[in-house]
Design a protein around this motif. Structure first.
Motif, PDB file in Angstrom:
ATOM      1  N   THR A 128      -3.777   1.665  38.083  1.00  0.00           N
ATOM      2  CA  THR A 128      -3.389   1.361  37.297  1.00  0.00           C
ATOM      3  C   THR A 128      -1.664   1.273  37.112  1.00  0.00           C
ATOM      4  O   THR A 128      -2.065   0.973  38.005  1.00  0.00           O
ATOM      5  CB  THR A 128      -3.428   2.787  36.582  1.00  0.00           C
ATOM      6  OG1 THR A 128      -2.711   3.936  37.221  1.00  0.00           O
ATOM      7  CG2 THR A 128      -5.152   3.377  35.887  1.00  0.00           C
ATOM      8  N   ASP A 129      -1.826   0.963  36.251  1.00  0.00           N
ATOM      9  CA  ASP A 129      -0.566  -0.059  35.828  1.00  0.00           C
ATOM     10  C   ASP A 129       0.217   1.204  35.946  1.00  0.00           C
ATOM     11  O   ASP A 129       0.483   1.803  35.395  1.00  0.00           O
ATOM     12  CB  ASP A 129      -0.438  -0.714  35.014  1.00  0.00           C
ATOM     13  CG  ASP A 129       0.793  -1.516  34.450  1.00  0.00           C
ATOM     14  OD1 ASP A 129       2.287  -1.210  35.139  1.00  0.00           O
ATOM     15  OD2 ASP A 129       1.351  -2.395  34.002  1.00  0.00           O
ATOM     16  N   PRO A 130       2.059   0.391  36.751  1.00  0.00           N
ATOM     17  CA  PRO A 130       2.353   1.844  37.145  1.00  0.00           C
ATOM     18  C   PRO A 130       3.343   1.970  35.621  1.00  0.00           C
ATOM     19  O   PRO A 130       4.061   3.026  35.761  1.00  0.00           O
ATOM     20  CB  PRO A 130       3.512   1.622  38.035  1.00  0.00           C
ATOM     21  CG  PRO A 130       2.703  -0.081  38.607  1.00  0.00           C
ATOM     22  CD  PRO A 130       2.132  -0.251  37.766  1.00  0.00           C
ATOM     23  N   LYS A 131       3.215   1.530  35.130  1.00  0.00           N
ATOM     24  CA  LYS A 131       4.367   1.838  33.906  1.00  0.00           C
ATOM     25  C   LYS A 131       3.381   2.449  32.539  1.00  0.00           C
ATOM     26  O   LYS A 131       4.168   2.896  32.034  1.00  0.00           O
ATOM     27  CB  LYS A 131       4.313  -0.157  32.993  1.00  0.00           C
ATOM     28  CG  LYS A 131       5.048  -0.266  33.714  1.00  0.00           C
ATOM     29  CD  LYS A 131       5.535  -2.206  32.577  1.00  0.00           C
ATOM     30  CE  LYS A 131       6.057  -2.970  33.093  1.00  0.00           C
ATOM     31  NZ  LYS A 131       5.030  -3.993  33.857  1.00  0.00           N
ATOM     32  N   SER A 133       0.681   6.013  38.528  1.00  0.00           N
ATOM     33  CA  SER A 133       0.526   5.473  39.404  1.00  0.00           C
ATOM     34  C   SER A 133       1.061   5.081  40.954  1.00  0.00           C
ATOM     35  O   SER A 133       0.979   4.967  41.798  1.00  0.00           O
ATOM     36  CB  SER A 133      -0.615   4.138  39.661  1.00  0.00           C
ATOM     37  OG  SER A 133       0.065   2.820  39.151  1.00  0.00           O
ATOM     38  N   GLY A 134       2.458   4.779  40.835  1.00  0.00           N
ATOM     39  CA  GLY A 134       3.634   4.045  41.413  1.00  0.00           C
ATOM     40  C   GLY A 134       3.984   5.220  42.550  1.00  0.00           C
ATOM     41  O   GLY A 134       3.476   4.638  43.809  1.00  0.00           O
TER      42      GLY A 134
END
Ligand SMILES: NC(=O)c1ccc[n+]([C@@H]2O[C@H](COP(=O)([O-])OP(=O)(O)OC[C@H]3O[C@@H](n4cnc5c(N)ncnc54)[C@H](O)[C@@H]3O)[C@@H](O)[C@H]2O)c1
Length: 262
Positions: free
Chosen positions: A72-75, A43-44
């Motif tokens: 969502t979590d960029p990880k 998502s970043g």
């Protein structure tokens, strides 16, 4: 927007931000294309695109659907999400391929499989046989595969083309093209993907000059050879960061291209 081709951009990095998304938004504003979706690995970059102040200012009220969602979590990584998104598109939409060089082929294959036209950033693929396979498959299915060489739209290149074709430059015999990108690019995402096993500075940049010579003169390249010097990026990965390429053309002319992250 129904009836207009849907567009799915795969890859949400630098080229999508400065070149592709503005172009596709403009086509949407002109009523040429319909809904736009963008897939990235995480998502970043999608957040960056969604909140880009210049894009918001230039294309008021226009937006895209992000895959994965920007919440969502960029990880969390979604390397195969594009397959699902492309499979869900109406037939004969447009898939814009804007992922790192070595990932163009799987995205192109997914698009052809699902009857989508393609606009791919350069270099189309990294092996000649793969280019031939893509051309054959697209032809059989009646699909267009365009390679996005936007330098063809630069006024200077259009003027050079007209002058060459008017005979004002004589015959192409020897040419030299040099682009050494800024040193600090070594710190960018290049170091994660433009490594020895994936690509090199000549494939990355030099392909533009081969296309330009063809565009201006109409000649086709016949042979290519490249010498590359391996060096470490700041993260320790190795890339062909300095390259010297030689292209021989069908009329015997020679183009020399030097490229580097130097
Ligand atoms: N002048 C030009 O024509 C020009 C200029 C720059 C880059 N390019 C080309 O554009 C491509 C991308 O370059 P960039 O500088 O934007 O790279 P970048 O590193 O800034 O961005 C790459 C993007 O690809 C996404 N990605 C990676 N794997 C993915 C996957 N499995 N599914 C979905 N998305 C995925 C990443 O999330 C990222 O958003 C390269 O092929 C490059 O050669 C062309």
């Amino acid at each position: 927007m129904s009836g207009k081709p849907q567009v799915c951009i795969v890859g949400g990095g630098m080229i999508t931000q400065v070149q592709i998304l503005p172009s596709i938004y403009h086509l949407q504003r002109m009523g040429v294309v319909g809904q736009i979706s963008i897939c990235a690995l995480d998502s970043g970059p999608l957040k960056t695109l969604a909140h880009d102040p210049m894009l918001k200012k230039a294309f008021v009220g226009q937006s895209f659907t992000a895959y994965p969602s920007i919440d969502t979590d960029p990880k969390d990584k979604f390397p195969d999400k594009f397959k699902e998104v492309i499979a869900g598109m109406d037939k004969y939409g447009i898939v814009v391929v804007a992922v790192p060089d070595q990932f163009h082929l799987p995205v192109i294959e997914a698009a052809l499989e699902n009857d989508q036209h393609i606009c791919c950033v350069k270099p189309l693929v990294l092996q000649y046989e793969d280019a031939e396979k893509v051309a054959k498959r697209a032809y059989e299915k009646g699909l267009v595969v365009g390679v996005e060489y936007h330098k063809r739209f630069d006024d200077r290149n259009l003027i050079a083309r007209r002058k060459y074709r008017d005979g004002q430059f004589g015959k192409f015999r020897l040419g030299q093209a040099i682009l050494h990108e800024c040193w600090y690019y070594r710190d960018s995402n290049f170091q994660n993907w433009c490594t020895c096993e994936n690509s090199d500075m000549f494939s990355y940049i030099g392909c533009h000059y081969i296309d330009m010579v063809h565009f201006i003169t109409g000649l086709l390249p016949k042979r290519v050879s490249v010498y590359g010097i391996v060096e470490e990026y700041p993260n320790g990965k190795e890339g062909f960061l300095w390259t010297d390429g030689r292209v021989i053309w069908e009329n015997g002319a020679c183009l020399n291209g030097q490229n580097a992250l130097g």
